[in-house]
Design a protein around this motif. Structure first.
Motif, PDB file in Angstrom:
ATOM      1  N   LYS A  77      37.868 -34.106 -21.473  1.00 32.65           N
ATOM      2  CA  LYS A  77      38.620 -34.814 -20.434  1.00 32.65           C
ATOM      3  C   LYS A  77      39.888 -34.050 -20.046  1.00 32.65           C
ATOM      4  O   LYS A  77      40.495 -34.323 -19.019  1.00 32.65           O
ATOM      5  N   HIS A  78      40.276 -33.093 -20.872  1.00 30.98           N
ATOM      6  CA  HIS A  78      41.501 -32.327 -20.627  1.00 30.98           C
ATOM      7  C   HIS A  78      41.220 -31.137 -19.709  1.00 30.98           C
ATOM      8  O   HIS A  78      40.174 -30.483 -19.839  1.00 30.98           O
ATOM      9  N   PRO A  79      42.146 -30.837 -18.798  1.00 27.95           N
ATOM     10  CA  PRO A  79      41.939 -29.672 -17.924  1.00 27.95           C
ATOM     11  C   PRO A  79      41.892 -28.379 -18.734  1.00 27.95           C
ATOM     12  O   PRO A  79      42.563 -28.248 -19.759  1.00 27.95           O
ATOM     13  N   LYS A  80      41.067 -27.458 -18.281  1.00 26.18           N
ATOM     14  CA  LYS A  80      40.934 -26.120 -18.869  1.00 26.18           C
ATOM     15  C   LYS A  80      40.307 -26.124 -20.260  1.00 26.18           C
ATOM     16  O   LYS A  80      40.305 -25.108 -20.937  1.00 26.18           O
ATOM     17  N   VAL A  81      39.801 -27.256 -20.697  1.00 29.61           N
ATOM     18  CA  VAL A  81      39.135 -27.339 -21.999  1.00 29.61           C
ATOM     19  C   VAL A  81      37.630 -27.282 -21.774  1.00 29.61           C
ATOM     20  O   VAL A  81      37.095 -27.957 -20.891  1.00 29.61           O
ATOM     21  N   ARG A  82      36.986 -26.456 -22.575  1.00 36.59           N
ATOM     22  CA  ARG A  82      35.528 -26.380 -22.606  1.00 36.59           C
ATOM     23  C   ARG A  82      35.123 -26.521 -24.072  1.00 36.59           C
ATOM     24  O   ARG A  82      35.064 -25.547 -24.812  1.00 36.59           O
ATOM     25  N   GLN A  97      29.317 -17.201 -25.590  1.00 34.78           N
ATOM     26  CA  GLN A  97      28.842 -16.143 -24.687  1.00 34.78           C
ATOM     27  C   GLN A  97      28.652 -16.633 -23.253  1.00 34.78           C
ATOM     28  O   GLN A  97      29.035 -15.946 -22.315  1.00 34.78           O
ATOM     29  N   HIS A  98      28.047 -17.798 -23.092  1.00 31.24           N
ATOM     30  CA  HIS A  98      27.673 -18.270 -21.756  1.00 31.24           C
ATOM     31  C   HIS A  98      28.630 -19.289 -21.167  1.00 31.24           C
ATOM     32  O   HIS A  98      28.721 -19.396 -19.944  1.00 31.24           O
ATOM     33  N   ASN A  99      29.320 -20.059 -22.020  1.00 32.32           N
ATOM     34  CA  ASN A  99      30.162 -21.149 -21.522  1.00 32.32           C
ATOM     35  C   ASN A  99      31.649 -20.922 -21.732  1.00 32.32           C
ATOM     36  O   ASN A  99      32.459 -21.727 -21.306  1.00 32.32           O
ATOM     37  N   ASN A 100      31.997 -19.854 -22.423  1.00 32.63           N
ATOM     38  CA  ASN A 100      33.398 -19.542 -22.726  1.00 32.63           C
ATOM     39  C   ASN A 100      34.114 -20.748 -23.333  1.00 32.63           C
ATOM     40  O   ASN A 100      35.245 -21.079 -22.970  1.00 32.63           O
ATOM     41  N   ALA A 101      33.425 -21.423 -24.262  1.00 33.40           N
ATOM     42  CA  ALA A 101      34.025 -22.586 -24.921  1.00 33.40           C
ATOM     43  C   ALA A 101      35.305 -22.179 -25.626  1.00 33.40           C
ATOM     44  O   ALA A 101      35.398 -21.098 -26.201  1.00 33.40           O
ATOM     45  N   ASN A 102      36.300 -23.058 -25.563  1.00 27.54           N
ATOM     46  CA  ASN A 102      37.564 -22.786 -26.253  1.00 27.54           C
ATOM     47  C   ASN A 102      37.841 -23.807 -27.361  1.00 27.54           C
ATOM     48  O   ASN A 102      38.850 -23.713 -28.053  1.00 27.54           O
ATOM     49  N   ILE A 103      36.943 -24.769 -27.515  1.00 23.45           N
ATOM     50  CA  ILE A 103      37.000 -25.697 -28.649  1.00 23.45           C
ATOM     51  C   ILE A 103      35.600 -25.810 -29.241  1.00 23.45           C
ATOM     52  O   ILE A 103      34.626 -26.048 -28.528  1.00 23.45           O
ATOM     53  N   CYS A 104      35.528 -25.654 -30.539  1.00 24.90           N
ATOM     54  CA  CYS A 104      34.293 -25.758 -31.306  1.00 24.90           C
ATOM     55  C   CYS A 104      34.230 -27.142 -31.942  1.00 24.90           C
ATOM     56  O   CYS A 104      35.132 -27.509 -32.703  1.00 24.90           O
TER      57      CYS A 104
END
Length: 144
Positions: A77-82, A97-104
């Motif tokens: 729900k937070h901006p710029k969070v994936r 690799q594909h989604n550039n997640a920044n939270i695991c």
């Protein structure tokens, strides 16, 4: 590198082990999670992690709950969070690799502690591929 970590009651033991593992590698950790196994509301521990990631106060975030779903939904729900749900090494690699997640987001009830530590290492060591994936990642945020 600095990581923010948060967890609910289902992820307390995992969080302690992951923090110890990360600190042994010289990684700084901001702990927002509960330190008990008493029932808590996971959003209370997710929002500070997601805010750190969104504002780039940290490099990445790690969230742990029973299924991983609640923490992922809240963080996204937070901006710029994936925030990506990571339960095996291969999914974790693709999430970066594909989604550039920044939270695991780790499901403590469906991974072993050893798997969770491998997931964290994989998440932090895997690079975003960019290229064709960047166009897709750019389309994730909603414009109002």
């Amino acid at each position: 590198m600095t990581i923010s970590i948060g967890n609910d009651h289902a992820g307390t033991d995992y969080k302690h082990a992951i923090v110890k593992h990360l600190e042994s590698k010289g990684i700084s950790v901001k702990n927002y999670g509960t330190d008990t196994t008493g029932s808590v509301d996971y959003p209370d521990f997710v929002h500070p992690v997601a805010e750190d990631v969104s504002s780039k106060k940290v490099d990445f975030g790690i969230l742990i709950c029973g299924s991983g779903n609640g923490v992922a939904m809240t963080a996204n729900k937070h901006p710029k969070v994936r925030a990506g749900l990571c339960w095996i090494k291969e999914i974790t690699e693709l999430t970066r690799q594909h989604n550039n997640a920044n939270i695991c987001c780790i499901p403590a009830r469906y991974t072993s502690l050893q798997q969770a530590i491998q997931i964290v290492d994989t998440f932090l060591e895997t690079e975003f591929e960019g290229g064709r994936h960047q166009n897709r990642v750019d389309k994730i945020p909603m414009s109002c």
